[in-house]
Motif scaffolding. Structure first.
Motif, PDB file in Angstrom:
ATOM      1  N   ASP A  66       0.827  -1.212   0.000  1.00 38.69           N
ATOM      2  CA  ASP A  66       0.000   0.000   0.000  1.00 38.69           C
ATOM      3  C   ASP A  66       0.861   1.263   0.000  1.00 38.69           C
ATOM      4  OD1 ASP A  66       0.438   1.067   2.786  1.00 38.69           O
ATOM      5  OD2 ASP A  66      -0.337  -0.917   3.319  1.00 38.69           O
ATOM      6  N   PHE A  67       0.183   2.409  -0.033  1.00 36.43           N
ATOM      7  CA  PHE A  67       0.878   3.681  -0.178  1.00 36.43           C
ATOM      8  C   PHE A  67       0.703   4.585   1.044  1.00 36.43           C
ATOM      9  CE2 PHE A  67      -0.239   2.021  -4.352  1.00 36.43           C
ATOM     10  CZ  PHE A  67       1.023   1.973  -4.946  1.00 36.43           C
ATOM     11  N   ALA A  68       0.315   3.988   2.168  1.00 36.61           N
ATOM     12  CA  ALA A  68       0.236   4.719   3.434  1.00 36.61           C
ATOM     13  C   ALA A  68       1.526   4.426   4.196  1.00 36.61           C
ATOM     14  CB  ALA A  68      -0.988   4.277   4.238  1.00 36.61           C
ATOM     15  N   TYR A  69       2.365   5.438   4.323  1.00 36.56           N
ATOM     16  CA  TYR A  69       3.707   5.224   4.862  1.00 36.56           C
ATOM     17  C   TYR A  69       3.845   5.756   6.287  1.00 36.56           C
ATOM     18  CZ  TYR A  69       4.783   4.340  -0.040  1.00 36.56           C
ATOM     19  OH  TYR A  69       4.783   3.841  -1.316  1.00 36.56           O
ATOM     20  N   GLY A  95       3.983   8.804  -4.528  1.00 38.57           N
ATOM     21  CA  GLY A  95       2.620   9.134  -4.143  1.00 38.57           C
ATOM     22  C   GLY A  95       2.355   8.602  -2.746  1.00 38.57           C
ATOM     23  N   VAL A  96       1.646   9.388  -1.945  1.00 45.72           N
ATOM     24  CA  VAL A  96       1.338   8.992  -0.568  1.00 45.72           C
ATOM     25  C   VAL A  96      -0.153   9.143  -0.328  1.00 45.72           C
ATOM     26  CG1 VAL A  96       1.886   9.308   1.868  1.00 45.72           C
ATOM     27  CG2 VAL A  96       3.606   9.873   0.135  1.00 45.72           C
ATOM     28  N   LEU A  97      -0.767   8.095   0.205  1.00 43.98           N
ATOM     29  CA  LEU A  97      -2.168   8.124   0.611  1.00 43.98           C
ATOM     30  C   LEU A  97      -2.261   7.986   2.121  1.00 43.98           C
ATOM     31  CD1 LEU A  97      -3.682   5.638  -2.034  1.00 43.98           C
ATOM     32  CD2 LEU A  97      -3.450   8.129  -2.240  1.00 43.98           C
ATOM     33  N   ASP A  98      -3.372   8.452   2.686  1.00 43.56           N
ATOM     34  CA  ASP A  98      -3.593   8.209   4.114  1.00 43.56           C
ATOM     35  C   ASP A  98      -4.266   6.849   4.297  1.00 43.56           C
ATOM     36  OD1 ASP A  98      -6.367   8.508   3.661  1.00 43.56           O
ATOM     37  OD2 ASP A  98      -6.379  10.595   4.315  1.00 43.56           O
ATOM     38  N   PHE A 102      -7.180   8.454   0.850  1.00 47.67           N
ATOM     39  CA  PHE A 102      -7.159   9.793   0.259  1.00 47.67           C
ATOM     40  C   PHE A 102      -5.720  10.307   0.179  1.00 47.67           C
ATOM     41  CE2 PHE A 102     -11.441   9.319   1.955  1.00 47.67           C
ATOM     42  CZ  PHE A 102     -12.212   9.733   0.875  1.00 47.67           C
ATOM     43  N   VAL A 103      -5.486  11.256  -0.707  1.00 46.99           N
ATOM     44  CA  VAL A 103      -4.144  11.810  -0.865  1.00 46.99           C
ATOM     45  C   VAL A 103      -3.692  12.465   0.437  1.00 46.99           C
ATOM     46  CG1 VAL A 103      -2.781  13.562  -2.072  1.00 46.99           C
ATOM     47  CG2 VAL A 103      -4.391  12.147  -3.350  1.00 46.99           C
ATOM     48  N   ASP A 104      -2.504  12.083   0.903  1.00 49.07           N
ATOM     49  CA  ASP A 104      -1.906  12.663   2.103  1.00 49.07           C
ATOM     50  C   ASP A 104      -1.146  13.920   1.676  1.00 49.07           C
ATOM     51  OD1 ASP A 104      -0.331  13.358   4.285  1.00 49.07           O
ATOM     52  OD2 ASP A 104       0.107  11.283   4.854  1.00 49.07           O
ATOM     53  N   LYS A 105      -1.840  15.053   1.708  1.00 51.24           N
ATOM     54  CA  LYS A 105      -1.265  16.289   1.187  1.00 51.24           C
ATOM     55  C   LYS A 105      -0.025  16.724   1.955  1.00 51.24           C
ATOM     56  CE  LYS A 105      -3.336  19.789  -0.330  1.00 51.24           C
ATOM     57  NZ  LYS A 105      -4.125  21.052  -0.421  1.00 51.24           N
ATOM     58  N   ASP A 106      -0.059  16.614   3.278  1.00 56.24           N
ATOM     59  CA  ASP A 106       1.081  17.083   4.077  1.00 56.24           C
ATOM     60  C   ASP A 106       2.346  16.308   3.721  1.00 56.24           C
ATOM     61  OD1 ASP A 106      -0.514  18.931   5.361  1.00 56.24           O
ATOM     62  OD2 ASP A 106      -0.813  17.710   7.157  1.00 56.24           O
ATOM     63  N   SER A 107       2.220  14.986   3.615  1.00 52.39           N
ATOM     64  CA  SER A 107       3.390  14.174   3.290  1.00 52.39           C
ATOM     65  C   SER A 107       3.864  14.436   1.869  1.00 52.39           C
ATOM     66  CB  SER A 107       3.072  12.684   3.477  1.00 52.39           C
ATOM     67  OG  SER A 107       2.795  12.399   4.830  1.00 52.39           O
ATOM     68  N   HIS A 123       2.374   8.849  -8.827  1.00 49.35           N
ATOM     69  CA  HIS A 123       2.273   7.587  -9.561  1.00 49.35           C
ATOM     70  C   HIS A 123       0.935   6.877  -9.329  1.00 49.35           C
ATOM     71  CE1 HIS A 123       3.082   5.747  -5.773  1.00 49.35           C
ATOM     72  NE2 HIS A 123       4.400   5.763  -5.827  1.00 49.35           N
ATOM     73  N   ARG A 124       0.891   5.577  -9.620  1.00 51.32           N
ATOM     74  CA  ARG A 124      -0.379   4.860  -9.630  1.00 51.32           C
ATOM     75  C   ARG A 124      -0.957   4.591  -8.240  1.00 51.32           C
ATOM     76  NH1 ARG A 124      -0.647  -0.126 -13.324  1.00 51.32           N
ATOM     77  NH2 ARG A 124      -2.838   0.071 -12.715  1.00 51.32           N
ATOM     78  N   ALA A 125      -0.366   5.189  -7.222  1.00 51.31           N
ATOM     79  CA  ALA A 125      -1.089   5.289  -5.951  1.00 51.31           C
ATOM     80  C   ALA A 125      -2.433   5.960  -6.210  1.00 51.31           C
ATOM     81  CB  ALA A 125      -0.280   6.089  -4.932  1.00 51.31           C
ATOM     82  N   PHE A 126      -2.465   6.818  -7.220  1.00 53.54           N
ATOM     83  CA  PHE A 126      -3.718   7.462  -7.639  1.00 53.54           C
ATOM     84  C   PHE A 126      -4.801   6.419  -7.897  1.00 53.54           C
ATOM     85  CE2 PHE A 126      -6.613   9.012 -10.918  1.00 53.54           C
ATOM     86  CZ  PHE A 126      -6.943  10.275 -10.464  1.00 53.54           C
ATOM     87  N   ASP A 127      -4.432   5.323  -8.556  1.00 56.03           N
ATOM     88  CA  ASP A 127      -5.414   4.289  -8.905  1.00 56.03           C
ATOM     89  C   ASP A 127      -5.892   3.508  -7.688  1.00 56.03           C
ATOM     90  OD1 ASP A 127      -5.368   4.852 -11.673  1.00 56.03           O
ATOM     91  OD2 ASP A 127      -3.486   3.750 -11.854  1.00 56.03           O
ATOM     92  N   ALA A 128      -5.127   3.594  -6.593  1.00 54.03           N
ATOM     93  CA  ALA A 128      -5.520   2.925  -5.356  1.00 54.03           C
ATOM     94  C   ALA A 128      -6.290   3.854  -4.426  1.00 54.03           C
ATOM     95  CB  ALA A 128      -4.265   2.400  -4.633  1.00 54.03           C
TER      96      ALA A 128
END
Length: 247
Positions: A66-69, A95-98, A102-107, A123-128
């Motif tokens: 996943d893209f939540a780091y 790309g970072v998601l929460d 949703f997009v993690d804007k701060d990160s 990147h394709r974190a968008f698709d997730a």
């Protein structure tokens, strides 16, 4: 209309050299093809920057999944951006998601600051993500240059209609770069929107290895091709893309 850029992801030095020779416009340099791409070695980037005259955008992804780091993972990503930037990276891909998708804007904004003005692709974190059009607006507001996306599906074929909607919605505010199983015939449809600036296509092929011995008792991968073939770039496929992009 300006030239539409062809970007290809490459996972090893030979594929990168192939791409440069065959006429690809830009490289996305990655490691770990089975995971969909992770951060490549600094040594590989440094070598390529002495051998080829192409922009090289570098994947910044510390692991698969996943893209939540975590905060420590984000610190690693920042350090990778710094080190790879010092070795000549022309841009970065991340790309970072929460935890809610949703997009993690701060990160994202923190990583963009670390990139020091070099162009960045979400990147394709968008698709997730949980909401593509909400993600689009947040990514634009962060200051990314482009979004790599298959339209929220496993491939551009499946996500084609959403990609058209995203291109029209984004217009000239950000580049929507279709990628993920991209085929030359997709370009014809996507160009009709009037907003296609670049395309991401692996143009991949498996080339037989020169290795003469494989121990049948040892396996380091679930893919049996890993010891018999290497991932390379197919010149014929590159030519197909270049021809349709030039029309």
């Amino acid at each position: 209309m300006s030239k539409i850029i062809l970007e290809s992801p490459v996972f090893n030095v030979e594929a990168a050299m192939d791409a440069a020779l065959f006429g690809v416009d830009r490289l996305e340099l990655c490691a770990n093809f089975p995971e969909g791409g992770e951060t490549p070695s600094t040594g590989l980037l440094k070598f390529l920057k002495t051998e080829i005259d192409l922009p090289v955008f570098v994947m910044i992804r510390p692991r698969g999944g996943d893209f939540a780091y975590s905060q420590k993972e984000l610190m690693v990503m920042k350090r990778d951006i710094e080190l790879l930037g010092e070795q000549g990276a022309d841009g970065f891909v991340f790309g970072v998601l929460d935890n809610q998708g949703f997009v993690d804007k701060d990160s994202c904004e923190s990583l963009l600051r670390t990139a020091s003005g070099k162009p960045c692709t979400f990147h394709r974190a968008f698709d997730a993500s949980a909401d593509y059009f909400d993600s689009l607006e947040k990514i634009i507001s962060c200051g990314f240059d482009r979004i790599l996306t298959s339209g929220g599906k496993n491939s551009v074929t499946e996500g084609l209609e959403t990609l058209k909607q995203l291109l029209v919605k984004a217009q000239d505010r950000i580049s929507i770069m279709p990628g993920g199983g991209t085929k030359p015939q997709h370009v014809i449809e996507l160009k009709k929107t009037g907003f296609l600036r670049e395309i991401h296509a692996s143009c991949k092929t498996w080339k037989a290895s020169s290795n003469q011995f494989v121990n049948p008792n040892v396996s380091f991968s679930d893919d049996p091709k890993s010891f018999t073939h290497h991932l390379r770039i197919d010149q014929e496929v590159v030519n197909e893309f270049l021809n349709v992009l030039a029309e």
